[in-house]
Scaffold this motif. Structure first.
Motif, PDB file in Angstrom:
ATOM      1  N   ARG A 162      17.394 -32.636 101.332  1.00  0.00           N
ATOM      2  CA  ARG A 162      16.624 -32.962 100.123  1.00  0.00           C
ATOM      3  C   ARG A 162      15.209 -33.389 100.469  1.00  0.00           C
ATOM      4  O   ARG A 162      14.978 -34.205 101.365  1.00  0.00           O
TER       5      ARG A 162
ATOM      6  N   ALA B 202      12.791 -26.076  82.162  1.00  0.00           N
ATOM      7  CA  ALA B 202      13.642 -25.576  83.238  1.00  0.00           C
ATOM      8  C   ALA B 202      13.939 -24.101  83.005  1.00  0.00           C
ATOM      9  O   ALA B 202      14.231 -23.688  81.887  1.00  0.00           O
TER      10      ALA B 202
ATOM     11  N   GLU C 121      18.794 -37.223  83.921  1.00  0.00           N
ATOM     12  CA  GLU C 121      18.436 -36.251  84.937  1.00  0.00           C
ATOM     13  C   GLU C 121      18.434 -34.848  84.348  1.00  0.00           C
ATOM     14  O   GLU C 121      18.975 -34.599  83.267  1.00  0.00           O
TER      15      GLU C 121
ATOM     16  N   TRP D 285      18.283 -30.460  85.868  1.00  0.00           N
ATOM     17  CA  TRP D 285      18.342 -29.648  87.076  1.00  0.00           C
ATOM     18  C   TRP D 285      18.425 -28.161  86.763  1.00  0.00           C
ATOM     19  O   TRP D 285      18.776 -27.750  85.664  1.00  0.00           O
TER      20      TRP D 285
ATOM     21  N   ARG E 233      20.324 -25.178  89.163  1.00  0.00           N
ATOM     22  CA  ARG E 233      21.183 -25.180  90.345  1.00  0.00           C
ATOM     23  C   ARG E 233      21.852 -23.819  90.542  1.00  0.00           C
ATOM     24  O   ARG E 233      22.476 -23.289  89.626  1.00  0.00           O
TER      25      ARG E 233
ATOM     26  N   LEU F 192      11.447 -25.817  87.783  1.00  0.00           N
ATOM     27  CA  LEU F 192      11.594 -27.064  87.038  1.00  0.00           C
ATOM     28  C   LEU F 192      10.226 -27.719  86.941  1.00  0.00           C
ATOM     29  O   LEU F 192       9.588 -27.983  87.966  1.00  0.00           O
TER      30      LEU F 192
ATOM     31  N   ALA G 190      19.060 -26.320  94.693  1.00  0.00           N
ATOM     32  CA  ALA G 190      18.829 -26.925  93.385  1.00  0.00           C
ATOM     33  C   ALA G 190      17.435 -27.524  93.301  1.00  0.00           C
ATOM     34  O   ALA G 190      16.833 -27.896  94.320  1.00  0.00           O
TER      35      ALA G 190
ATOM     36  N   ARG H 178      15.828 -30.698  91.022  1.00  0.00           N
ATOM     37  CA  ARG H 178      16.370 -31.787  90.208  1.00  0.00           C
ATOM     38  C   ARG H 178      15.306 -32.826  89.858  1.00  0.00           C
ATOM     39  O   ARG H 178      14.466 -33.176  90.700  1.00  0.00           O
TER      40      ARG H 178
ATOM     41  N   ASP I  53      16.321 -29.516  96.590  1.00  0.00           N
ATOM     42  CA  ASP I  53      17.490 -29.529  97.460  1.00  0.00           C
ATOM     43  C   ASP I  53      17.567 -28.179  98.169  1.00  0.00           C
ATOM     44  O   ASP I  53      18.102 -27.201  97.634  1.00  0.00           O
TER      45      ASP I  53
ATOM     46  N   ASP J 100      22.079 -27.805  98.615  1.00  0.00           N
ATOM     47  CA  ASP J 100      22.595 -28.676  97.569  1.00  0.00           C
ATOM     48  C   ASP J 100      24.074 -28.983  97.754  1.00  0.00           C
ATOM     49  O   ASP J 100      24.636 -29.800  97.048  1.00  0.00           O
TER      50      ASP J 100
END
Length: 346
Positions: A231, A246, A264, A266, A268, A301, A324, A326, A336, A339
């Protein structure tokens, strides 16, 4: 999207019959024959093993291009010197170094990196001086151990020109030795003049071996390290709540919403239990239905407010599952690179 002065970098093959030996004789021109700012780097020469002054075989050309939305533009390389010199760019990139810390000013943003061994970026500011990123952290989890990145091995400016700059940083995570090796890392940053974007290629490798490099397994177990997370988390100078956009795949609309403290979001690309299963990604933004699909080929993102915005994207993230992007519950923005569990072999 219409592009104006967006820097393009491309390799160009030159026939040996042209006998171009010095890039000073080259000029890049637009469709009207007008020279535009350009950088030329020699990548290879014909028969270079025998003659260092041999004709150029491959040339890296860097130049700012403009094109209308859904349109095309043509640029030509004039090799006989008849088009005259290329002009200086209206905005030139600037690079300074103080110890391991490097400051890159693209004219649109200022990136500071290399000062902290465990940071992707030390700081990022907009052209007006507003700070968007105040720090970052490189972390990993391997063999069920959480580790940081305390070691810098090398910081090098690979290239500096008026239109592009490349910085390479190598280091290591503090994973307890597995066999005779640890986790090493290499990050290559590419910056271009007039752009607030940094392109980073981050590689992590296990510099070890458990039972011989010719062996894929050791007593039935993989000759490798199982990595559960890699990360890179950015600390933002953007106050919550934040607007979020996103994107999963290029064929779907963006998912937009707002994130408050403790929430949060994300994008992914999921880890499949088997390679025979179909690819799968999911997008999650509070207050929306999110999105799902197969290939997160447009994985992006973006978060921001009236002070500015930070956008993360992973190139072809569907080819490197699991990965990912996030927004974490503590307000940090994370890439990530891994991830979920992956194996790094000897």
């Amino acid at each position: 999207i219409a592009r104006s002065g967006e820097v393009v970098r491309s390799g160009i093959p030159l026939p040996r019959s042209l006998d171009v030996r010095n890039p000073d004789t080259l000029t890049l021109v637009d469709s009207g024959g007008t020279p535009v700012p350009a950088e030329f780097q020699i990548l290879a020469r014909w028969d270079a093993g025998r003659d260092a002054d041999a004709p150029i075989q491959w040339l890296l050309v860097t130049f700012p291009a403009g094109v209308t939305a859904n349109g095309s533009a043509t640029y030509r390389l004039v090799t006989d010197g008849s088009a005259g010199p290329n002009p200086e760019p209206s905005v030139a990139i600037s690079v300074t170094q103080n110890g391991n810390q490097i400051t890159v000013d693209t004219g649109a943003a200022t990136f500071i990196l290399g000062g902290g061994p465990g940071a992707l970026f030390d700081e990022i500011r907009l052209r007006d001086g507003a700070r968007l990123v105040s720090g970052s952290a490189l972390t990993a989890r391997a063999n069920s151990a959480d580790v940081s990145h305390p070691t810098t091995r090398r910081v090098a400016i690979e290239h500096v020109g008026p239109l592009a700059a490349i910085v390479v940083i190598e280091g290591a995570y503090d994973l307890p030795p597995v066999g005779d090796g640890v986790l090493g890392s290499r990050r290559r940053y590419v910056f271009t003049a007039g752009s607030p974007t940094a392109i980073v290629r981050h590689a992590v490798h296990w510099e070890g071996d458990l039972c011989g490099l010719d062996s894929r397994t050791c007593d039935g177990s993989p000759n490798g390290v199982r990595v559960q997370k890699v990360r890179n988390a950015l600390t933002l100078d953007l106050v919550l709540p934040l607007a979020v956009m996103a994107v999963g795949d290029f064929e779907s609309s963006a998912v937009e919403g707002n994130v408050k403290a403790g929430q949060e979001a994300w994008v992914r690309q999921q880890l499949r239990a088997s390679r025979t299963e179909p690819l799968a990604f999911d997008v999650s933004v509070p207050g929306t239905g999110g999105a799902t699909g197969e290939k997160a080929d447009g994985g992006m993102l973006a978060v921001g407010n009236s002070s500015g915005a930070v956008v993360l994207a992973l190139n072809h993230m569907h080819r490197y599952e699991p990965q990912a992007l996030r927004l974490l519950t503590d307000g940090r923005l994370a890439v990530d690179v891994s991830d979920d569990q992956v194996w790094l072999g000897a």
